[in-house]
Write a protein that holds these residues in place. Sequence first.
Motif, PDB file in Angstrom:
ATOM      1  N   GLY A  12       0.651  -1.118  -0.018  1.00 20.92           N
ATOM      2  CA  GLY A  12      -0.202  -0.016   0.192  1.00 20.92           C
ATOM      3  C   GLY A  12       0.945   1.097   0.016  1.00 20.92           C
ATOM      4  N   LEU A  13       0.549   2.176   1.034  1.00 15.82           N
ATOM      5  CA  LEU A  13       1.221   3.551   0.958  1.00 15.82           C
ATOM      6  C   LEU A  13       2.792   3.462   1.149  1.00 15.82           C
ATOM      7  N   ARG A  14       3.055   2.216   1.858  1.00 16.63           N
ATOM      8  CA  ARG A  14       4.324   2.301   2.116  1.00 16.63           C
ATOM      9  C   ARG A  14       4.926   1.336   1.466  1.00 16.63           C
ATOM     10  N   SER A  16       6.573   1.923  -0.895  1.00 19.60           N
ATOM     11  CA  SER A  16       7.704   2.614  -1.504  1.00 19.60           C
ATOM     12  C   SER A  16       9.002   2.311  -0.684  1.00 19.60           C
ATOM     13  N   ARG A  40      -3.031  -3.899  -6.153  1.00 21.15           N
ATOM     14  CA  ARG A  40      -1.875  -3.838  -5.469  1.00 21.15           C
ATOM     15  C   ARG A  40      -0.845  -4.621  -6.055  1.00 21.15           C
ATOM     16  N   TRP A 161      -5.198  11.680   4.102  1.00 21.01           N
ATOM     17  CA  TRP A 161      -4.346  10.573   4.584  1.00 21.01           C
ATOM     18  C   TRP A 161      -4.977   9.528   5.532  1.00 21.01           C
ATOM     19  N   TYR A 226      -6.391  12.026  -2.879  1.00 20.26           N
ATOM     20  CA  TYR A 226      -5.307  13.097  -2.382  1.00 20.26           C
ATOM     21  C   TYR A 226      -4.729  13.760  -3.576  1.00 20.26           C
ATOM     22  N   GLU A 325      11.089  11.871   0.452  1.00 16.91           N
ATOM     23  CA  GLU A 325      10.062  11.331   1.551  1.00 16.91           C
ATOM     24  C   GLU A 325      10.796  11.403   2.728  1.00 16.91           C
TER      25      GLU A 325
END
Length: 394
Positions: A12-14, A16, A40, A161, A226, A325
């Motif tokens: 998901g968002l992490r 990265s 995903r 968020w 977002y 980030e």
Amino acid sequence: MTDLRLGVLGHGLRGSLARLAHRPGGGARVTVVADPDPERRERAAADIPGVRTVDDHREVIEAPDVDAVLVLTPDHTHADLARAAMRAGRPVFVEKPLDITVDRCDDILRTARETGTRLYVGHNMRHMPVVRLMRDLVTRGDIGTVKTVWVRHFVGYGGDWYFKDWHAERRYTTSLLLQKGAHDIDVLHWLAGGYTRQVQAFGDLMVYGDNPHRRAPGEPKTADWYTKDGHWPPHTQRALNPVIDVEDVSLVNMRLDNGVLAAYQQCHFTPDYWRNYTVIGDAGRLENFGDGPGGVVRVWNSRRSGYRAEPDAEYPVPEVTEDAEHGGADPLIIDEFLRFVRDGGPTDTSPVAARMAVAVGFEATRSLRAGGAVREVPPLDAELAGYFERGQRA
């Protein structure tokens, strides 16, 4: 150097972090990613060349081509997944917060000791340049002995968020004092040199609870969930999570075990997004203005005065060369994790500190939902704490 083979739970968002950890020929490569969401999994396959994707976490934990596991899933799943990976002998990176209750955090730490498997927690703010700078100034003695710390967290993108998915629900987060506040509470403890012993808090759902524009249960987030410049002011937010029962503003007071008094404030409907730390010692104070490149930390320590904008010393927040980030902290935390998996030894992050950050957020949440009653923060078992203080050696 042979690449460490990494398995990843959640993209998901992490996700990265998984992309940063994938360094074929450079010490690590991601071999398999598990996520129950097919979209995903598709994104993981596109983001990480050559990766295998599966829908079951057990296929990662039990895979023969996995040396270590990154747990990047929603907060309430951390304990179950991390413990399963450690029982399989896989060193584990757990994204912060460690979990959403004190008991579940303690279960993770006990499993690490019982299995002897290395545990690392992703408190990346300990690697943020602004935090390192403040820590260096405190350690150097520029403000004397720390006596009080005040933290204000302006969460300008809170409505985007944290109120459009599972973050908005107590059953998945306990409160945003864990999901979001664990960062700052951990840094506060690090700067102050102690852990919170007593906590008292007030909080409320002031803005997003009144917004009637909710998605239907099971309806996915909209494509524009977002935007950097849109969705302002907060009441213009649309397609919020069907359930919202966490606070969007919280005020926390803390008494640490070394006598330091501290305060933390978090607001999710401000127009700006940054953190402000004020650290006051018995010989001066420091404060950051901006928390990324271009910001500064200012120190007043030479004399008494009325208000003066000009400090006695000013230090620029260091520039970063890659990955803006979290102020460039994410690559550094992955570097530290990979080194820890290979060699062990001390790390700047701490499973004990991660547990204590959750414990403060958990008890602060109980306080604010009980009208502000003072709560005692449960200490960690001394033998268990000692295991981690020795660098996870028996």
